[in-house]
Design an enzyme around this catalytic site. Structure first.
Site, short mmCIF file in Angstrom:
data_model
loop_
_atom_site.label_atom_id
_atom_site.label_comp_id
_atom_site.label_asym_id
_atom_site.label_seq_id
_atom_site.Cartn_x
_atom_site.Cartn_y
_atom_site.Cartn_z
N SER A 281 -27.02 -26.99 -2.50
CA SER A 281 -27.01 -27.18 -3.95
C SER A 281 -25.59 -27.18 -4.50
O SER A 281 -24.76 -26.34 -4.12
CB SER A 281 -27.81 -26.06 -4.63
N ASP A 282 -25.33 -28.11 -5.40
CA ASP A 282 -24.09 -28.06 -6.18
C ASP A 282 -24.17 -26.86 -7.12
O ASP A 282 -25.25 -26.41 -7.48
CB ASP A 282 -23.94 -29.36 -6.97
N LYS A 283 -23.01 -26.32 -7.49
CA LYS A 283 -23.01 -25.15 -8.37
C LYS A 283 -23.07 -25.55 -9.84
O LYS A 283 -23.98 -25.19 -10.57
CB LYS A 283 -21.76 -24.29 -8.12
#
Length: 362
Positions: A81-83
Site C-alpha cells: 500500500s502507498d502511504k
C-alpha cells in the site's frame, strides 16, 4: 466431482474391456457415463453461487467485475500500500517548527484551514524575527492556493505541502496574498521528486532575493549561515541534523527553509548557493481512523501489509510503527537497497525516477 467421475469411468472401462467388449464400444460407454454423471444444472448452480457471493460483497462496498477475481483475491497473501492518501488522509498539517537556535514552536489546528495558532514552549503566542522570515519564505516559494469562502469553508488547490504552508501563514497572522502582493517573482524551479527542492527568485524593495524549500540533505550543503533573532551566524550542520532527527523520529515529514540574496542568472542546475538557513518545519498527514482496524483484520486473516512511501526513513518507520506494520527500524529498506535484492519488484532505473522509495516489509 470431476475426479470422481473420471475414476468411475476409467474403472468401468477397464471392467468392460476385461469382459471382451470392443474398445470402440468401451470408449463410447465411458463417455456416456461421464456425461450422465455430471448434473446438467451444475454450471448454472456454480454461476448462481458466485453471483450470490458477489451480491454479499457488494453489500460490503466491494464491486467485482469478473467473478474469477474473487478467487484471486482469496489467494492474496501480501498487500502493498502507498502511504499518502491511502493510509493517510492526504492533508498535510504543519505541527512543529524548529529554528536554527534550537527553539521549538507548536502549531494547533488540523487540515487545510487557517484555524489555529503558533505557540512557544511557554504556551504563549510565538513572536520571532527568524520565525517570520521562515514563514514568509515558505509563502513566497509556493504554488498552492488556500482561501476562505463566505460560507466559512476553505477552498484549496495545489501540492499538499504548499497548502500546509499557506495554512501556517494564516495561523501566524501573515495572509499569503499580502506577502505575494509585495514581491515580484523573477524565476522559479518547481518541486520535483528528482530534485527534492523548490526555488523561487523574487524582487522586494529593489533587492533580488531567493526562497528555497526542500529536503535537508539537499539544501544544507549550500547553507553557509543560519538566521537567529540576534543576526546571522555560521551554520552548525551537526546541530541542524540533530533537529531533523528529532522531528522525523516523531513521524513528521520535514522540510528545510532557506533564503538569502541571489541572482537567477548566476544559478543553473542544482540547489543555489550560498544560502542562509531559516529553520525546519515538521508536517504530519493524519492516519485514516479506519486504517487501524483494516491492518489488524488483514493480519488476523494471514495477510501481510507492506507500506511504500517516499518519506524520510525515520518518518516512514514512525508511521508504520503506529499502524503496527513495522516493529524495528531494521525493517525499513531504502530504494537503492531494495534494488539489490534478488527478484526485486523495482529496477535501479525506476527507483531513480521515483526518488527515495521506502519499503516496509510486514
Amino acid at each position: 466431482m470431476s475426479i470422481a467421475v473420471l475414476m468411475a469411468s476409467a474403472f468401468l472401462a477397464a471392467v468392460v474391456l476385461m469382459q471382451g467388449e470392443p474398445p470402440r464400444e468401451v470408449f463410447f460407454l465411458a463417455i456416456a457415463l461421464a456425461v450422465s454423471a455430471i448434473p446438467e444444472g451444475l454450471p448454472v448452480a456454480l454461476t448462481v453461487a458466485l453471483a450470490i457471493a458477489t451480491g454479499r460483497m457488494a453489500e460490503r462496498h466491494v464491486i467485482v467485475r469478473q467473478l474469477s477475481a474473487v478467487e484471486s483475491l482469496g489467494s492474496c497473501t501480501v498487500i502493498a500500500s502507498d502511504k499518502t492518501g491511502t493510509l493517510t488522509v492526504n492533508q498535510q498539517t504543519a505541527k512543529a517548527i524548529i529554528l536554527p537556535d534550537g527553539r521549538e514552536f507548536g502549531i494547533s489546528g488540523e487540515g487545510y484551514t487557517g484555524t489555529g495558532r503558533i505557540t512557544g514552549a511557554d504556551g504563549e503566542d510565538a513572536a520571532s524575527r527568524t520565525l517570520h522570515a521562515l514563514i514568509k519564505t515558505g509563502l513566497i516559494c509556493n504554488e498552492g492556493e488556500l482561501s476562505e469562502r463566505e460560507n466559512g469553508k476553505w477552498q484549496f488547490h495545489g501540492d499538499a505541502m504548499d497548502i500546509a504552508f499557506l495554512s501556517l501563514g494564516y495561523k501566524a497572522g501573515i495572509p499569503p496574498d499580502d506577502i505575494r502582493s509585495k514581491v515580484t517573482i523573477l524565476a522559479e524551479i518547481p518541486f520535483s521528486s528528482e530534485n527534492r527542492f523548490a526555488t523561487t527568485w523574487y524582487q522586494e524593495d529593489g533587492e533580488r532575493m531567493i526562497a528555497v524549500k526542500g529536503a535537508l540533505e539537499v539544501i544544507l550543503p549550500g547553507c553557509r549561515t543560519m538566521l537567529t533573532d540576534e543576526g546571522s551566524r555560521e551554520i552548525e550542520p551537526a546541530l541542524i541534523e540533530d533537529q531533523m532527527e528529532h522531528l522525523t523520529s516523531r513521524g513528521y515529514r520535514v522540510l528545510t527553509i532557506a533564503g538569502g540574496r541571489s541572482d537567477p542568472e548566476k544559478v543553473k542546475g542544482g540547489p543555489p548557493s550560498p544560502l542562509e538557513l531559516y529553520g525546519l518545519i515538521g508536517c504530519i498527514d493524519p492516519i485514516r481512523p479506519e486504517v487501524y482496524d483494516a491492518v489488524r483484520e488483514c493480519r488476523e486473516a494471514g495477510v501481510d501489509i507492506v507500506m511504500i512511501t517516499g518519506d524520510h526513513p525515520k518518518t516512514a518507520y514512525a508511521i508504520a510503527r503506529e499502524l503496527g506494520i513495522a516493529t524495528s527500524e531494521n525493517e525499513v529498506i531504502r530504494g537503492d537497497e531494495l534494488a539489490a535484492i534478488p527478484g526485486s519488484w523495482k529496477s535501479p532505473a525506476s527507483l531513480k525516477r521515483s526518488g527515495e522509495c521506502i519499503y516496509l516489509p510486514g
